[in-house]
Design a protein around this motif. Structure first.
Motif, PDB file in Angstrom:
ATOM      1  N   ARG A  20       0.874  -1.169   0.000  1.00 43.28           N
ATOM      2  CA  ARG A  20       0.000   0.000   0.000  1.00 43.28           C
ATOM      3  C   ARG A  20       0.910   1.218   0.000  1.00 43.28           C
ATOM      4  N   ILE A  59      -6.399  -2.398   6.193  1.00 42.48           N
ATOM      5  CA  ILE A  59      -6.574  -3.333   5.072  1.00 42.48           C
ATOM      6  C   ILE A  59      -7.117  -4.658   5.582  1.00 42.48           C
ATOM      7  N   CYS A 114     -10.671  -4.594   6.105  1.00 42.64           N
ATOM      8  CA  CYS A 114     -11.435  -4.309   4.884  1.00 42.64           C
ATOM      9  C   CYS A 114     -11.967  -2.882   4.861  1.00 42.64           C
ATOM     10  N   ASP A 140      -9.784  -0.516   3.879  1.00 39.49           N
ATOM     11  CA  ASP A 140      -8.914   0.069   2.856  1.00 39.49           C
ATOM     12  C   ASP A 140      -8.485  -1.078   1.943  1.00 39.49           C
ATOM     13  N   THR A 141      -8.095  -0.747   0.721  1.00 34.87           N
ATOM     14  CA  THR A 141      -7.675  -1.798  -0.218  1.00 34.87           C
ATOM     15  C   THR A 141      -6.195  -1.654  -0.549  1.00 34.87           C
ATOM     16  N   ASP A 174      -2.746  -1.905  -2.851  1.00 36.08           N
ATOM     17  CA  ASP A 174      -2.549  -1.750  -4.292  1.00 36.08           C
ATOM     18  C   ASP A 174      -1.529  -2.745  -4.833  1.00 36.08           C
ATOM     19  N   TYR A 182      -4.823 -10.645  -0.251  1.00 40.53           N
ATOM     20  CA  TYR A 182      -5.317 -10.764   1.120  1.00 40.53           C
ATOM     21  C   TYR A 182      -6.449 -11.774   1.142  1.00 40.53           C
ATOM     22  N   ALA A 242     -10.082  -9.171  -2.519  1.00 40.15           N
ATOM     23  CA  ALA A 242     -10.139  -8.291  -3.699  1.00 40.15           C
ATOM     24  C   ALA A 242     -11.257  -8.665  -4.661  1.00 40.15           C
ATOM     25  N   ASP A 289     -18.992  -4.914  -3.264  1.00 37.94           N
ATOM     26  CA  ASP A 289     -19.173  -3.989  -2.149  1.00 37.94           C
ATOM     27  C   ASP A 289     -20.130  -4.553  -1.103  1.00 37.94           C
ATOM     28  N   LEU A 328     -18.396  -7.218   0.810  1.00 43.23           N
ATOM     29  CA  LEU A 328     -17.414  -6.604   1.713  1.00 43.23           C
ATOM     30  C   LEU A 328     -18.080  -6.027   2.950  1.00 43.23           C
TER      31      LEU A 328
END
Ligand code: ADP
Ligand code: MG
Length: 227
Positions: free
Chosen positions: A11, A52, A55, A57-58, A60, A64, A72, A76, A79
């Motif tokens: 990240r 992260i 869940c 934040d994601t 890059d 996970y 990933a 939505d 999640l």
């Protein structure tokens, strides 16, 4: 089964005209029933990792997996269900709603679910009772001490019986005696099978966990479970 498995998790944040690598290829495996403390200097990536894993934040880069789900790939809706059902999050500043009573705060995560309210109330009262707040059910946050507020926040994080409890500096705003009480509570929850991942900057607090991870510059510098 692993509760958490990350591979090469990255990240980065754009700050000014450079990139800060808040997480730099982090490999981490946490088994069900672990009680893990995460330490490291300010800015080493602890909160980024917690956000992260929670869940919120994601990443890059990297992967996970939470309870064998590849995060990933989730929609939505999926999640938000995972966040609500599988993860309890406790923060340094308790984030209680000031106009609500302790019990109402604990019931908040059930607001948009179709849970039976009477059953939920019983569970909230039972949790608050276990956390030593049986006589504070109808108190508002400003009528509670810091330690009591944090216990309300912990009860709220546990109302859906999430398999994973994440806590980012949960005792950061508490005096040392209250901090020890919160840690005794975490130890008791862990003995009952609760998986806990907790950030702290105090060695005495970290000593309550059974595994210690040290971060530096976005990397895991040391993990007591790896020899
Ligand atoms: P810690 O919790 O260990 O103190 P953080 O995970 O909060 O560290 O931050 C790690 C690094 O990433 C720091 O350099 C921080 O400034 C940076 N950082 C974190 N969040 C953001 C953000 N939203 N925007 C820009 N930089 C960020
Ligand atoms: Mg932090």
């Amino acid at each position: 089964m692993a509760m958490i498995e990350t591979t090469s998790l990255c990240r980065k944040f754009h700050v000014g005209d450079t990139w800060v690598h808040a997480l730099d290829h982090v490999d981490l495996r946490i088994a069900e029933g672990d009680f893990v403390a995460v330490m490291g200097p300010s800015g080493s990536g602890k909160s980024t990792l917690m956000n992260i894993l929670g869940c919120l934040d994601t990443p890059d880069g990297g992967h996970y997996q939470l309870l064998d789900l590849e995060v990933a790939t989730l929609s939505d809706d999926e999640l938000s269900r995972i966040r609500n059902q599988k993860i309890g999050f406790v923060f340094q500043s308790f984030h209680l709603l000031p106009r609500m009573t302790a019990r109402e705060n604990v019931l908040l995560p059930l607001r948009y679910s179709n849970a039976d309210l009477a059953v939920a109330r019983d569970r909230a009262d039972d949790l608050l009772d276990r956390l030593g707040l049986a006589d504070r059910l109808d108190h508002r946050p400003n009528q509670l001490s810091g330690g009591q507020r944090q216990r309300v926040a912990i009860a709220r994080s546990l109302i859906n019986a999430p398999p994973l409890l994440l806590a980012d500096e949960p005792t950061g705003n508490l005096d040392s005696r209250t901090s020890v009480e919160i840690m005794e509570l975490f130890s008791e929850l862990n003995r009952q099978g609760q998986t806990i991942l907790m950030v702290t900057h105090e060695e005495e607090i970290a000593a309550h966990a059974n595994r210690l991870i040290r971060m530096r510059d976005g990397k895991i510098e040391h993990d007591s479970s790896v020899h």
